[in-house]
Design a protein around this motif. Structure first.
Motif, mmCIF file in Angstrom:
data_model
loop_
_atom_site.group_PDB
_atom_site.id
_atom_site.type_symbol
_atom_site.label_atom_id
_atom_site.label_comp_id
_atom_site.label_asym_id
_atom_site.label_seq_id
_atom_site.Cartn_x
_atom_site.Cartn_y
_atom_site.Cartn_z
ATOM 1 N N PRO A 172 41.538 1.338 -42.849
ATOM 2 C CA PRO A 172 41.863 -0.040 -42.448
ATOM 3 C C PRO A 172 41.180 -0.385 -41.130
ATOM 4 C CG PRO A 172 43.729 1.426 -42.083
ATOM 5 C CD PRO A 172 42.711 2.223 -42.845
ATOM 6 N N PRO A 173 40.604 -1.586 -41.013
ATOM 7 C CA PRO A 173 39.891 -1.935 -39.777
ATOM 8 C C PRO A 173 40.833 -2.071 -38.578
ATOM 9 C CG PRO A 173 40.023 -3.819 -41.250
ATOM 10 C CD PRO A 173 40.527 -2.649 -42.032
ATOM 11 N N ILE A 174 42.052 -2.560 -38.812
ATOM 12 C CA ILE A 174 43.023 -2.716 -37.716
ATOM 13 C C ILE A 174 44.336 -2.092 -38.183
ATOM 14 C CG2 ILE A 174 44.147 -4.325 -36.134
ATOM 15 C CD1 ILE A 174 41.977 -6.313 -36.685
ATOM 16 N N PRO A 175 44.535 -0.803 -37.961
ATOM 17 C CA PRO A 175 45.781 -0.174 -38.409
ATOM 18 C C PRO A 175 46.944 -0.559 -37.504
ATOM 19 C CG PRO A 175 44.413 1.420 -37.257
ATOM 20 C CD PRO A 175 43.609 0.156 -37.352
ATOM 21 N N ASP A 176 48.080 -0.872 -38.129
ATOM 22 C CA ASP A 176 49.289 -1.156 -37.358
ATOM 23 C C ASP A 176 49.996 0.128 -36.945
ATOM 24 O OD1 ASP A 176 48.899 -3.892 -37.569
ATOM 25 O OD2 ASP A 176 49.929 -3.986 -39.492
ATOM 26 N N VAL A 177 50.021 1.109 -37.863
ATOM 27 C CA VAL A 177 50.699 2.379 -37.590
ATOM 28 C C VAL A 177 49.730 3.512 -37.908
ATOM 29 C CG1 VAL A 177 52.663 3.852 -38.117
ATOM 30 C CG2 VAL A 177 52.928 1.366 -38.181
ATOM 31 N N ILE A 178 49.531 4.429 -36.962
ATOM 32 C CA ILE A 178 48.641 5.576 -37.129
ATOM 33 C C ILE A 178 49.493 6.840 -37.127
ATOM 34 C CG2 ILE A 178 46.718 6.875 -36.155
ATOM 35 C CD1 ILE A 178 45.774 4.300 -34.826
ATOM 36 N N GLY A 179 49.418 7.615 -38.219
ATOM 37 C CA GLY A 179 50.164 8.855 -38.316
ATOM 38 C C GLY A 179 49.320 10.037 -37.869
ATOM 39 N N LEU A 180 49.896 10.911 -37.046
ATOM 40 C CA LEU A 180 49.213 12.104 -36.542
ATOM 41 C C LEU A 180 49.905 13.331 -37.110
ATOM 42 C CD1 LEU A 180 48.721 11.129 -32.783
ATOM 43 C CD2 LEU A 180 47.202 10.674 -34.718
ATOM 44 N N ILE A 181 49.160 14.166 -37.840
ATOM 45 C CA ILE A 181 49.684 15.419 -38.373
ATOM 46 C C ILE A 181 48.995 16.545 -37.616
ATOM 47 C CG2 ILE A 181 49.898 16.868 -40.424
ATOM 48 C CD1 ILE A 181 49.959 14.366 -42.108
ATOM 49 N N THR A 182 49.679 17.094 -36.633
ATOM 50 C CA THR A 182 49.104 18.125 -35.772
ATOM 51 C C THR A 182 50.228 18.798 -35.010
ATOM 52 O OG1 THR A 182 47.423 18.560 -34.096
ATOM 53 C CG2 THR A 182 48.718 16.553 -33.841
ATOM 54 N N SER A 183 49.851 19.742 -34.182
ATOM 55 C CA SER A 183 50.842 20.438 -33.369
ATOM 56 C C SER A 183 51.312 19.538 -32.230
ATOM 57 C CB SER A 183 50.246 21.730 -32.811
ATOM 58 O OG SER A 183 51.126 22.329 -31.877
ATOM 59 N N PRO A 184 52.609 19.465 -31.977
ATOM 60 C CA PRO A 184 53.096 18.587 -30.895
ATOM 61 C C PRO A 184 52.806 19.137 -29.507
ATOM 62 C CG PRO A 184 54.923 19.788 -31.877
ATOM 63 C CD PRO A 184 53.714 20.118 -32.709
ATOM 64 N N THR A 185 52.368 20.401 -29.423
ATOM 65 C CA THR A 185 52.143 21.013 -28.108
ATOM 66 C C THR A 185 50.682 21.292 -27.808
ATOM 67 O OG1 THR A 185 52.494 23.223 -29.057
ATOM 68 C CG2 THR A 185 54.427 22.078 -28.170
ATOM 69 N N GLY A 186 49.797 21.015 -28.735
ATOM 70 C CA GLY A 186 48.386 21.320 -28.545
ATOM 71 C C GLY A 186 47.672 20.284 -27.696
ATOM 72 N N ALA A 187 46.431 20.621 -27.332
ATOM 73 C CA ALA A 187 45.616 19.677 -26.560
ATOM 74 C C ALA A 187 45.140 18.508 -27.402
ATOM 75 C CB ALA A 187 44.411 20.412 -25.960
ATOM 76 N N ALA A 188 45.064 18.719 -28.740
ATOM 77 C CA ALA A 188 44.554 17.663 -29.615
ATOM 78 C C ALA A 188 45.447 16.435 -29.580
ATOM 79 C CB ALA A 188 44.431 18.185 -31.047
ATOM 80 N N ILE A 189 46.774 16.612 -29.599
ATOM 81 C CA ILE A 189 47.685 15.465 -29.602
ATOM 82 C C ILE A 189 47.566 14.678 -28.305
ATOM 83 C CG2 ILE A 189 49.582 16.943 -28.802
ATOM 84 C CD1 ILE A 189 49.843 13.799 -31.009
ATOM 85 N N ARG A 190 47.393 15.386 -27.183
ATOM 86 C CA ARG A 190 47.245 14.681 -25.902
ATOM 87 C C ARG A 190 45.943 13.886 -25.863
ATOM 88 N NH1 ARG A 190 49.021 19.766 -24.111
ATOM 89 N NH2 ARG A 190 46.909 20.294 -23.399
ATOM 90 N N ASP A 191 44.864 14.485 -26.342
ATOM 91 C CA ASP A 191 43.578 13.774 -26.347
ATOM 92 C C ASP A 191 43.639 12.525 -27.212
ATOM 93 O OD1 ASP A 191 42.658 15.767 -24.711
ATOM 94 O OD2 ASP A 191 41.661 16.893 -26.325
ATOM 95 N N MET A 192 44.241 12.652 -28.397
ATOM 96 C CA MET A 192 44.299 11.492 -29.310
ATOM 97 C C MET A 192 45.180 10.391 -28.739
ATOM 98 S SD MET A 192 44.264 13.070 -33.178
ATOM 99 C CE MET A 192 45.551 14.290 -32.944
ATOM 100 N N LEU A 193 46.301 10.741 -28.131
ATOM 101 C CA LEU A 193 47.183 9.713 -27.562
ATOM 102 C C LEU A 193 46.503 8.983 -26.415
ATOM 103 C CD1 LEU A 193 50.633 11.544 -27.615
ATOM 104 C CD2 LEU A 193 49.845 9.721 -29.122
ATOM 105 N N ILE A 194 45.743 9.722 -25.602
ATOM 106 C CA ILE A 194 45.034 9.078 -24.480
ATOM 107 C C ILE A 194 44.008 8.075 -25.008
ATOM 108 C CG2 ILE A 194 43.399 9.506 -22.606
ATOM 109 C CD1 ILE A 194 44.858 12.159 -22.118
#
Length: 526
Positions: A172-194
């Motif tokens: 979708p070009p403009i997503p309203d809700v983005i789901g993240l399936i990853t570890s809640p404590t890893g560096a990946a989740i912090r990078d994506m949220l930033i």
């Protein structure tokens, strides 16, 4: 493949490299040693070569093909094509050789430190008396096994069509809700949220936490994908983790994870490891991102860029609307002018019809007056029959009998002439002429009225036809048939391909909406 369990009395490969230990050999070997001792006592001495040959033959005869695992060390690759190395574990090592005719079929290049599994024959090198293994086949262990499993699963899923582009869903070009399936404590989740907070803070982010490493990770990732579908809120899913070794990323090469991603009706983005890492999830997902941060960058629109685009679109829409209103006003003025001209033409024709009617009435009155005068003149010229008879009587008396016979004939002729005159007199009666003229006037009035109505109807139809033709040649009607009005960045209409250059930005006005295009090339008509 596990190593073949040694039979009773068989050599286990635990001997030191420089020592020969024949303890544990079969009774035949012991008998041979006893026989050698007996012969020795009998002064029948063996040479070293004879001893080594007998030991080699005994080893090759008594040991079948064995499977041995260990780590390569002291690898030597001479120009002959043979391989010479040692195979070791924590406690022991054994010399090994793999001849050129077997080494040429290896699917990998052996290196010191590689963990391998050999199918080998037990032998002894007579020249030095060294115990050794002659390798028939060699397979990688650890990473090599993982790579074989990876390639096998990749081939299987590709044959099933899970990698086909036709099944990829667009993001979708403009997503309203983005789901993240990853570890809640890893560096990946912090990078994506930033990245998501910086680029598109309007989007809601839902985390479906899961372990991304270890034996429990495949089932946990598949359950997280299923939970996202049960939740039914996400417009797209980013599935991934940060970088690591092949073993760390192995959960994303699992068939359970691959099939869970393939079964997802929510668009999926695979963001596993670094850019050089490629997993089965990358092939099955609808979109592959080189890193988790890149995934967040690519699925989220740039809010500032969108706001700038909306401002530009507002200005363009205002200009187009203003231009459209101006064109419409000009067209309306033109139509109003044409309507006024047609109305004036109708007024002139109506005045002309009135003049024709007045001329017709005047002509009828003039005709009646002329007929009346002519009738009066004829009445004055007509003499009374009595006077004529008296005159004839006098002539008869003068002519006497000579004219008696002709008088009768003359009377008949005169009587006929009189009848004709009476008939003409009756025909010239003004009442009958007036009646006929009145009927003719009424008929002419009806014909004039029909002619005026017909011409008015024809003019009305012609006006409607001209209005329809005007609407047909309107630029707006042309746009609804699939055409577009192309303007350059100065607002001028582009009528020739030489009016623009490669790289110019042009605007295409459609029936509904506007396209902003960039010229990538021009070409004359063939």
């Amino acid at each position: 493949m596990p190593a073949k369990r040694p039979e009773k009395g068989q050599y286990t490969g635990k001997a030191k490299e420089t020592n020969l230990n024949f303890s544990g050999l079969s009774d035949d070997l012991l008998l041979t040693r006893q026989s050698a001792d007996t012969q020795s006592h009998a002064n029948d001495v063996l040479t070293v070569s004879q001893l080594n040959r007998q030991a080699r033959l005994l080893l090759e005869k008594r040991f079948a093909l064995v499977v041995v695992q260990g780590e390569i060390s002291n690898l030597s690759t001479p120009s002959s094509g043979h391989l010479y190395f040692s195979l070791k574990d924590e406690n022991s090592q054994v010399r090994c050789a793999m001849f050129r005719n077997r080494a040429g079929f290896l699917a990998f290049r052996p290196r010191n430190g590689d963990k391998v599994q050999l199918h080998a024959k037990v032998s002894l090198y007579e020249g030095r008396g060294d115990f050794q293994l002659i390798a028939e086949t060699m397979e990688e262990q650890g990473r090599g096994a993982l790579m074989r499993a990876y390639e096998a699963l990749k081939f299987k899923l590709k044959e099933e069509g899970l990698f086909d582009r036709s099944r990829k869903k667009p993001l979708p070009p403009i997503p309203d809700v983005i789901g993240l399936i990853t570890s809640p404590t890893g560096a990946a989740i912090r990078d994506m949220l930033i990245v998501l907070k910086r680029r598109f803070p309007l989007a809601e982010v839902v985390l479906y936490p899961t372990v991304v490493q270890g034996s429990e990770a495949p089932d946990a990732i598949a359950r997280a994908i299923e939970l996202a579908h049960i939740h039914g809120k996400s417009d797209l899913l980013i599935i991934g983790r940060g970088g690591g070794s092949l073993e760390d990323l192995w959960a994303f090469n699992d068939e359970r994870v691959a099939r869970a991603i393939a079964a997802s009706f929510i668009p999926t983005v695979s963001a596993v490891g670094h850019e050089t890492d490629t997993t089965i999830a990358d092939y099955v997902a609808d979109f592959r991102a080189p890193t988790p941060s890149a995934a967040a960058e690519q699925v989220s629109p740039d809010l500032q860029q969108w706001l700038l685009w909306l401002d530009q679109a507002e200005v363009t829409l205002f200009r187009q609307t203003e231009r459209l209103l101006q064109n419409s006003q000009q067209q309306l003025d033109h139509l109003e002018h044409r309507y006024q001209r047609c109305y004036n033409d109708l007024q002139q024709q109506n005045q002309q019809l009135n003049r024709f009617e007045q001329r017709l009435i005047n002509g009828i009155h003039n005709r009646l007056n002329r007929e009346q005068q002519q009738l009066t003149t004829l009445a004055n010229q007509l003499r009374h029959p009595k006077t004529e008879l008296q005159q004839q009587k006098r002539q008869l008396e003068q002519l006497s009998q000579r004219l008696n016979k002709s008088i009768e004939s003359q009377q008949k002729q005169q009587q006929q002439h009189l009848d004709q005159l009476l008939h003409r007199l009756q025909q010239s009666c003004p009442a009958q002429a007036i009646s006929r003229l009145q009927e003719q006037l009424h008929s002419n009035q009806q014909a004039l009225k029909r002619t005026w109505q017909y011409q008015l109807k024809a003019k009305t139809q012609k006006l409607a036809e001209l209005s329809h033709r005007l609407q047909t040649v309107s630029p707006l009607a042309t746009l609804t048939r699939g055409y577009a009005i192309v303007e350059d960045d100065s607002g001028h209409i582009v009528r020739h391909y030489q009016g623009v250059n490669e790289g110019d930005v042009v605007t295409a006005q459609l029936a509904e909406g506007v396209l902003h295009c960039k010229v990538i090339g021009t070409m004359a008509d063939k």
